[in-house]
Enzyme design. Structure first.
Site, PDB file in Angstrom:
ATOM      1  N   ALA A  79       0.809  -1.227   0.000  1.00 34.49           N
ATOM      2  CA  ALA A  79       0.000   0.000   0.000  1.00 34.49           C
ATOM      3  C   ALA A  79       0.836   1.269   0.000  1.00 34.49           C
ATOM      4  O   ALA A  79       0.409   2.307  -0.525  1.00 34.49           O
ATOM      5  CB  ALA A  79      -0.939   0.004   1.210  1.00 34.49           C
ATOM      6  N   PHE A 115      -5.357   1.307   3.074  1.00 35.73           N
ATOM      7  CA  PHE A 115      -6.645   0.689   3.364  1.00 35.73           C
ATOM      8  C   PHE A 115      -7.111   0.939   4.797  1.00 35.73           C
ATOM      9  O   PHE A 115      -8.260   1.268   5.045  1.00 35.73           O
ATOM     10  CB  PHE A 115      -6.487  -0.823   3.125  1.00 35.73           C
ATOM     11  CG  PHE A 115      -7.735  -1.495   2.631  1.00 35.73           C
ATOM     12  CD1 PHE A 115      -8.471  -0.959   1.587  1.00 35.73           C
ATOM     13  CD2 PHE A 115      -8.159  -2.680   3.203  1.00 35.73           C
ATOM     14  CE1 PHE A 115      -9.618  -1.590   1.126  1.00 35.73           C
ATOM     15  CE2 PHE A 115      -9.300  -3.324   2.744  1.00 35.73           C
ATOM     16  CZ  PHE A 115     -10.026  -2.773   1.704  1.00 35.73           C
ATOM     17  N   ARG A 116      -6.202   0.773   5.753  1.00 29.95           N
ATOM     18  CA  ARG A 116      -6.600   0.853   7.154  1.00 29.95           C
ATOM     19  C   ARG A 116      -6.111   2.116   7.861  1.00 29.95           C
ATOM     20  O   ARG A 116      -6.208   2.222   9.072  1.00 29.95           O
ATOM     21  CB  ARG A 116      -6.102  -0.392   7.907  1.00 29.95           C
ATOM     22  CG  ARG A 116      -6.867  -1.651   7.537  1.00 29.95           C
ATOM     23  CD  ARG A 116      -6.314  -2.882   8.241  1.00 29.95           C
ATOM     24  NE  ARG A 116      -7.186  -4.029   8.054  1.00 29.95           N
ATOM     25  CZ  ARG A 116      -7.195  -4.788   6.967  1.00 29.95           C
ATOM     26  NH1 ARG A 116      -6.366  -4.519   5.976  1.00 29.95           N
ATOM     27  NH2 ARG A 116      -8.014  -5.820   6.866  1.00 29.95           N
ATOM     28  N   HIS A 130      -4.150  -9.522  -5.505  1.00 34.42           N
ATOM     29  CA  HIS A 130      -5.556  -9.324  -5.143  1.00 34.42           C
ATOM     30  C   HIS A 130      -6.389  -8.799  -6.311  1.00 34.42           C
ATOM     31  O   HIS A 130      -7.494  -8.289  -6.106  1.00 34.42           O
ATOM     32  CB  HIS A 130      -5.656  -8.371  -3.941  1.00 34.42           C
ATOM     33  CG  HIS A 130      -4.937  -8.878  -2.732  1.00 34.42           C
ATOM     34  ND1 HIS A 130      -3.986  -8.141  -2.052  1.00 34.42           N
ATOM     35  CD2 HIS A 130      -5.010 -10.069  -2.087  1.00 34.42           C
ATOM     36  CE1 HIS A 130      -3.509  -8.859  -1.046  1.00 34.42           C
ATOM     37  NE2 HIS A 130      -4.109 -10.021  -1.051  1.00 34.42           N
ATOM     38  N   CYS A 190     -18.668  -8.513 -17.026  1.00 33.95           N
ATOM     39  CA  CYS A 190     -20.043  -8.899 -16.761  1.00 33.95           C
ATOM     40  C   CYS A 190     -20.065 -10.362 -16.338  1.00 33.95           C
ATOM     41  O   CYS A 190     -19.481 -11.210 -17.010  1.00 33.95           O
ATOM     42  CB  CYS A 190     -20.888  -8.701 -18.020  1.00 33.95           C
ATOM     43  SG  CYS A 190     -22.578  -9.365 -17.873  1.00 33.95           S
ATOM     44  N   CYS A 201     -22.359 -12.392 -19.340  1.00 27.21           N
ATOM     45  CA  CYS A 201     -21.892 -12.616 -20.723  1.00 27.21           C
ATOM     46  C   CYS A 201     -20.381 -12.497 -20.873  1.00 27.21           C
ATOM     47  O   CYS A 201     -19.848 -12.690 -21.964  1.00 27.21           O
ATOM     48  CB  CYS A 201     -22.596 -11.670 -21.690  1.00 27.21           C
ATOM     49  SG  CYS A 201     -22.006  -9.949 -21.629  1.00 27.21           S
ATOM     50  N   SER A 230       4.136  -3.918   4.753  1.00 28.85           N
ATOM     51  CA  SER A 230       4.442  -4.281   6.139  1.00 28.85           C
ATOM     52  C   SER A 230       4.903  -5.725   6.256  1.00 28.85           C
ATOM     53  O   SER A 230       5.468  -6.125   7.268  1.00 28.85           O
ATOM     54  CB  SER A 230       3.198  -4.080   7.012  1.00 28.85           C
ATOM     55  OG  SER A 230       2.154  -4.946   6.568  1.00 28.85           O
ATOM     56  N   LEU A 284       8.460   2.839   5.426  1.00 29.18           N
ATOM     57  CA  LEU A 284       8.544   3.819   6.516  1.00 29.18           C
ATOM     58  C   LEU A 284       8.659   3.135   7.875  1.00 29.18           C
ATOM     59  O   LEU A 284       9.395   3.590   8.750  1.00 29.18           O
ATOM     60  CB  LEU A 284       7.320   4.735   6.490  1.00 29.18           C
ATOM     61  CG  LEU A 284       7.331   5.872   5.461  1.00 29.18           C
ATOM     62  CD1 LEU A 284       6.009   6.624   5.500  1.00 29.18           C
ATOM     63  CD2 LEU A 284       8.494   6.827   5.702  1.00 29.18           C
TER      64      LEU A 284
END
EC number: 2.3.1.286
Length: 244
Positions: free
Chosen positions: A24, A35-36, A123, A131, A134, A193, A216
């Site tokens: 991320a 995300f978190r 992911h 669709c 189809c 992470s 980081l």
């Protein structure tokens, strides 16, 4: 940090088969919240009393396909977000023949947007929609620009080509990623992470010369790495480019 940039330069220069693994953090640099994190998807929908896991589940999609697509339009489709210097650096090294490609936990499609061709998206990706009736395919741009919720051909439900809660990861993608890691002489982890599976399990298969982690915050693999840089990755890449 200067010594570490020099060391990174030497590692990249000497490598012939680099595999990149991204999380991320690389997307945060393009303005997409983790995300978190505060301001991220979990934070935003939780404030409205909704369950992020349910909204990203096969159960919700099956129960309310139109509501699911409304959710995608509001929270997942970032029309204004572009690849940053790190995405471009990774893509350039692939074009130069130095890299086997990139494995990513992200669904934003920014590696492909930057020009990377060998991308294993663990992911899935928001760059593709289809669709379920189809199998007509649409790009992210199609969905955003035409504000699509259903298939233009048959009227069936649309969904992004991402792994929802309740679904299995694509085994072919996992095997491709595993092969990239096993074949690499250098593995560069960026913005992950390394605590979410299958990330940790995949990384443990690396047996090459240099493991580099640029993140980081500390990761569980820092003690195994040959080079660890706890700095902003865009600044790291910009500093690297200045001395090349």
């Amino acid at each position: 940090m200067e010594n570490k940039i020099e060391q990174l330069k030497e590692i990249i220069h000497d490598a012939n088969q680099i595999t990149f693994f991204t999380g991320a953090g690389i997307s945060v640099a393009s303005g997409i919240p983790d995300f978190r994190s505060v301001g991220g998807l979990y934070d935003e929908v939780s404030k409205k009393g909704m369950s992020p896991e349910y909204l990203l589940s096969t159960e919700y999609f099956q129960n309310d396909p139109l509501g699911f697509m409304d959710f995608c339009h509001e929270y997942l489709l970032f029309a204004d977000k572009k690849p940053n210097a790190v995405h471009e650096w990774i893509a350039d090294l692939e074009k130069e023949g130095k890299s086997l490609g990139v494995i990513t936990q992200n669904i934003d499609g920014l590696h492909a947007d930057a020009g990377s061709e060998q991308v294993d998206e663990l992911h899935g990706t928001l760059n593709r929609f289809y669709c379920i009736e189809c199998a007509q395919e649409y790009t992210k741009s199609d969905v955003i620009e035409r504000d699509l919720r259903t298939c233009e051909r048959c009227g069936g439900p649309l969904r992004p080509d991402i792994v929802l809660y309740g679904e299995m990861l694509n085994q072919s993608t996992i095997m491709n990623a595993l092969n990239k890691i096993r074949e690499a002489d250098t593995l560069v982890v960026l913005g992950s992470s390394l605590v979410v599976q299958p990330a940790a399990g995949l990384i443990s298969n690396f047996a090459g010369k240099n493991l580099v982690i640029i993140n980081l915050d500390p990761t569980p693999y820092d003690h195994e790495a040959d080079l660890v840089i706890h700095e902003d990755m865009v600044k790291v890449v910009e500093a690297l480019n200045r001395i090349e």
